[in-house]
Design an enzyme around this catalytic site. Structure first.
Site, short mmCIF file in Angstrom:
data_model
loop_
_atom_site.label_atom_id
_atom_site.label_comp_id
_atom_site.label_asym_id
_atom_site.label_seq_id
_atom_site.Cartn_x
_atom_site.Cartn_y
_atom_site.Cartn_z
N HIS A 170 -4.07 -17.11 8.15
CA HIS A 170 -4.75 -15.90 7.65
C HIS A 170 -4.46 -14.72 8.57
CE1 HIS A 170 -8.62 -13.62 6.49
NE2 HIS A 170 -7.65 -13.34 5.63
N GLU A 176 -5.85 -16.33 11.90
CA GLU A 176 -6.71 -17.51 11.82
C GLU A 176 -5.83 -18.66 11.30
OE1 GLU A 176 -11.13 -15.72 10.92
OE2 GLU A 176 -9.83 -15.99 9.20
N SER A 194 -7.67 -15.23 1.57
CA SER A 194 -8.79 -14.63 2.32
C SER A 194 -10.01 -15.52 2.33
CB SER A 194 -9.20 -13.30 1.65
OG SER A 194 -8.16 -12.38 1.69
N ASN A 202 -13.73 -13.20 7.63
CA ASN A 202 -14.19 -12.72 6.31
C ASN A 202 -15.59 -13.20 5.93
OD1 ASN A 202 -12.03 -11.13 5.79
ND2 ASN A 202 -10.96 -12.60 4.49
N1 CAA Z 1 2.72 -0.38 10.53
C1 CAA Z 1 3.00 -0.11 11.82
N2 CAA Z 1 2.17 0.60 12.61
C2 CAA Z 1 1.03 1.06 12.06
C3 CAA Z 1 0.69 0.80 10.71
C4 CAA Z 1 1.59 0.05 9.94
N3 CAA Z 1 1.36 -0.26 8.66
N4 CAA Z 1 -0.52 1.36 10.46
C5 CAA Z 1 -0.92 1.93 11.60
N5 CAA Z 1 0.02 1.76 12.56
C6 CAA Z 1 -0.05 2.19 13.95
C7 CAA Z 1 0.28 3.68 14.08
O1 CAA Z 1 1.66 3.88 14.29
C8 CAA Z 1 -0.54 4.09 15.27
O2 CAA Z 1 0.13 3.77 16.46
P1 CAA Z 1 -0.13 4.64 17.80
O3 CAA Z 1 -1.61 4.59 18.05
O4 CAA Z 1 0.65 3.95 18.85
O5 CAA Z 1 0.35 5.99 17.45
C9 CAA Z 1 -1.77 3.17 15.21
O6 CAA Z 1 -1.40 2.06 14.40
C10 CAA Z 1 -2.95 3.89 14.59
O7 CAA Z 1 -2.57 4.38 13.30
P2 CAA Z 1 -2.96 5.82 12.73
O8 CAA Z 1 -3.02 6.81 13.85
O9 CAA Z 1 -2.07 6.12 11.57
O10 CAA Z 1 -4.36 5.63 12.05
P3 CAA Z 1 -5.67 5.04 12.61
O11 CAA Z 1 -5.88 5.36 14.05
O12 CAA Z 1 -6.69 5.47 11.64
O13 CAA Z 1 -5.48 3.46 12.48
C11 CAA Z 1 -5.69 1.44 11.34
C12 CAA Z 1 -5.16 2.86 11.28
C13 CAA Z 1 -4.89 0.64 12.38
C14 CAA Z 1 -5.48 0.84 9.97
C15 CAA Z 1 -7.20 1.49 11.77
O14 CAA Z 1 -7.89 2.40 10.94
C16 CAA Z 1 -7.89 0.14 11.68
O15 CAA Z 1 -7.78 -0.66 12.59
N6 CAA Z 1 -8.67 -0.07 10.60
C17 CAA Z 1 -9.39 -1.33 10.39
C18 CAA Z 1 -8.45 -2.38 9.85
C19 CAA Z 1 -9.14 -3.69 9.66
O16 CAA Z 1 -10.31 -3.89 9.91
N7 CAA Z 1 -8.36 -4.66 9.16
C20 CAA Z 1 -8.83 -5.96 8.80
C21 CAA Z 1 -9.19 -5.97 7.34
S1 CAA Z 1 -9.82 -7.51 6.78
C22 CAA Z 1 -8.46 -8.42 6.48
O17 CAA Z 1 -7.35 -8.02 6.63
C23 CAA Z 1 -8.69 -9.83 6.00
C24 CAA Z 1 -8.88 -10.08 4.56
O18 CAA Z 1 -8.63 -11.23 4.16
C25 CAA Z 1 -9.42 -9.08 3.62
P1 NAD Z 2 -1.23 -7.48 -3.29
O1 NAD Z 2 -1.86 -7.28 -4.63
O2 NAD Z 2 -0.91 -6.29 -2.45
O3 NAD Z 2 0.14 -8.32 -3.44
C1 NAD Z 2 0.26 -9.52 -4.14
C2 NAD Z 2 1.71 -9.65 -4.57
O4 NAD Z 2 1.92 -10.97 -5.10
C3 NAD Z 2 2.11 -8.64 -5.67
O5 NAD Z 2 3.26 -7.93 -5.25
C4 NAD Z 2 2.39 -9.54 -6.88
O6 NAD Z 2 3.42 -9.03 -7.72
C5 NAD Z 2 2.81 -10.83 -6.20
N1 NAD Z 2 2.69 -12.02 -7.04
C6 NAD Z 2 1.68 -12.37 -7.87
N2 NAD Z 2 1.95 -13.57 -8.45
C7 NAD Z 2 3.15 -13.96 -7.97
C8 NAD Z 2 3.97 -15.11 -8.18
N3 NAD Z 2 3.60 -16.09 -9.00
N4 NAD Z 2 5.15 -15.22 -7.51
C9 NAD Z 2 5.54 -14.24 -6.66
N5 NAD Z 2 4.80 -13.13 -6.42
C10 NAD Z 2 3.63 -13.00 -7.06
O7 NAD Z 2 -2.18 -8.48 -2.50
P2 NAD Z 2 -2.38 -8.61 -0.92
O8 NAD Z 2 -3.43 -7.65 -0.50
O9 NAD Z 2 -1.06 -8.62 -0.26
O10 NAD Z 2 -3.05 -10.07 -0.85
C11 NAD Z 2 -2.29 -11.24 -0.99
C12 NAD Z 2 -3.07 -12.43 -0.47
O11 NAD Z 2 -3.41 -12.20 0.91
C13 NAD Z 2 -4.38 -12.71 -1.21
O12 NAD Z 2 -4.61 -14.07 -1.22
C14 NAD Z 2 -5.40 -11.99 -0.34
O13 NAD Z 2 -6.69 -12.50 -0.49
C15 NAD Z 2 -4.83 -12.26 1.05
N6 NAD Z 2 -5.22 -11.29 2.07
C16 NAD Z 2 -5.36 -9.96 1.79
C17 NAD Z 2 -5.69 -9.07 2.79
C18 NAD Z 2 -5.83 -7.60 2.54
O14 NAD Z 2 -6.40 -6.89 3.38
N7 NAD Z 2 -5.35 -7.06 1.43
C19 NAD Z 2 -5.87 -9.53 4.11
C20 NAD Z 2 -5.70 -10.90 4.37
C21 NAD Z 2 -5.38 -11.78 3.34
#
Ligand code: CAA
Ligand code: NAD
Length: 311
Positions: A161, A173, A140, A211
């Site tokens: 990403h 990304e 991330s 991010n």
């Molecule tokens: N697998 C397959 N389909 C899924 C799913 C999954 N895990 N989760 C949701 N869906 C589908 C559902 O089937 C549904 O489809 P339809 O609209 O066609 O029925 C649709 O997505 C919407 O789902 P829900 O009705 O269950 O719920 P929702 O409307 O609240 O949506 C969500 C759920 C898609 C997660 C929405 O809340 C959302 O977009 N949230 C924001 C997510 C976001 O910002 N993600 C980025 C996070 S940052 C990141 O990832 C980077 C990092 O490094 C941290």
């Molecule tokens: P998570 O905690 O759900 O899963 C991580 C998994 O890695 C666990 O199942 C753990 O058992 C496994 N693991 C740890 N060490 C290991 C090893 N040495 N060999 C094999 N498996 C090992 O974490 P996550 O949310 O899936 O995040 C994973 C990566 O993706 C991180 O780098 C995170 O920053 C990035 N990421 C997370 C998100 C998010 O929304 N959660 C989105 C984008 C990117």
């Protein structure tokens, strides 16, 4: 040495042919990436530390595939069942990364967001993987170059990403570190597009594009609450209804993982010290200390039921 390899690779059979993909880490992200790759015809092996986690990972993929199939085939159960069976048949699981990497064209790593742990794993995998194998991290926020430096394949190392939930979020990304060859970048970009995603090109900067904007916003929402400016619920409602975001910032922290948000913030603090945008939040730190990491552990800022629903 690297130049020689690139020359050899450019005439080889593997250019751009990503078929066998190893996903390291079967958590939220690894499962999602494995799923979308298998749906598009890749042979996928998910590697994690124990079989129990891998079973959970496969169950999560099956559940998600059913949701995708319900939408895609709208009541045609024959097509839906075939889609499910064929996609699942392309996914195997293993606890032995060294064995699994032997025939991988691409490794996508999605393990814990910790530089030292990732570097250790990459060093070992690099010794065992074939020369052709491209390594990509789903980190991330960590520097792709810092990860690549733990291997002897900096030219065949980049960032991919994905976003959570991977089957729904349309963006990838693609990160080109200073050592990433243009050829590797192109292959990663093309592969992301082959999964039906839109790829954007990113430099190797902390948090890349999304991010760098998103995580400070989420943590500032918590600090807003810590300063007594609003309840968690009101902050979430405000951003959902006031800005049309699908989730409020606090809900999103729980969805992403409180531990991930803390780890990303710490990367920013190290890379850009003194910037108040990246200050820690006592509430985030306390939740991580207590193991309350969000939906994945049943509690974060909010509490969740067995199916991940907010209680
Ligand atoms: N697998 C397959 N389909 C899924 C799913 C999954 N895990 N989760 C949701 N869906 C589908 C559902 O089937 C549904 O489809 P339809 O609209 O066609 O029925 C649709 O997505 C919407 O789902 P829900 O009705 O269950 O719920 P929702 O409307 O609240 O949506 C969500 C759920 C898609 C997660 C929405 O809340 C959302 O977009 N949230 C924001 C997510 C976001 O910002 N993600 C980025 C996070 S940052 C990141 O990832 C980077 C990092 O490094 C941290
Ligand atoms: P998570 O905690 O759900 O899963 C991580 C998994 O890695 C666990 O199942 C753990 O058992 C496994 N693991 C740890 N060490 C290991 C090893 N040495 N060999 C094999 N498996 C090992 O974490 P996550 O949310 O899936 O995040 C994973 C990566 O993706 C991180 O780098 C995170 O920053 C990035 N990421 C997370 C998100 C998010 O929304 N959660 C989105 C984008 C990117």
């Amino acid at each position: 040495m690297a130049t020689q390899f690139i020359r050899k690779m450019s005439t080889g059979a593997h250019l751009g042919q990503i078929q066998r993909v190893m996903i390291l880490g079967g958590g939220s992200m690894g499962s999602g990436i494995a799923q979308v790759a298998a749906v598009k015809g890749n042979d996928v092996t998910i590697v994690d530390t124990d079989d129990k986690i891998l079973s959970k990972s496969k169950a999560a993929i099956e559940k998600s595939l059913k949701r995708v199939a319900a939408k895609k085939f709208k009541g045609d159960s024959e097509k839906s069942d075939r889609f499910l069976a064929e996609s699942l048949a392309r996914i195997t699981t293993d606890t032995d990364a060294v064995k699994a990497v032997k025939d991988a064209d691409l490794v996508v790593e999605a393990i814990v967001e910790n530089l030292e742990i990732k570097q250790l794993v990459y060093k070992k995998l690099d010794e065992e993987a074939p020369e052709k194998t491209i390594f990509a991290s789903n980190t991330s926020s960590l520097s792709i170059q810092d990860l690549a430096k733990s291997t002897k394949r900096e030219d065949r190392f980049g960032g991919l990403h994905f976003f959570n939930p991977v089957p729904v979020m349309k963006l990838v990304e693609v990160i080109k570190a200073p050592g990433t060859s243009q050829q590797t970048f192109d292959i990663l970009f093309k592969w992301s597009e082959s999964l039906g995603k839109t790829a954007v090109s990113c430099k190797d900067t902390p948090g890349f594009l999304v991010n760098r904007l998103l995580v400070p916003y989420m943590i500032e929402a918590v600090r807003l609450h810590e300063r007594g400016h609003g309840s968690l619920q009101d902050i979430d409602t405000a951003m959902r209804l006031g800005c049309g975001y699908p989730m409020g910032p606090i809900e999103l922290i729980d969805y992403v993982g409180v531990d991930i948000c803390k780890a990303v913030t710490e990367v920013y603090q190290k890379a850009m010290p003194g910037n108040p945008l990246f200050d820690s939040s006592p509430s985030v730190d306390k939740l991580v200390e207590d193991g309350k990491l969000g939906i994945k552990t049943g509690e974060g800022f909010y509490k969740y039921g067995a199916k991940g629903q907010k209680l």
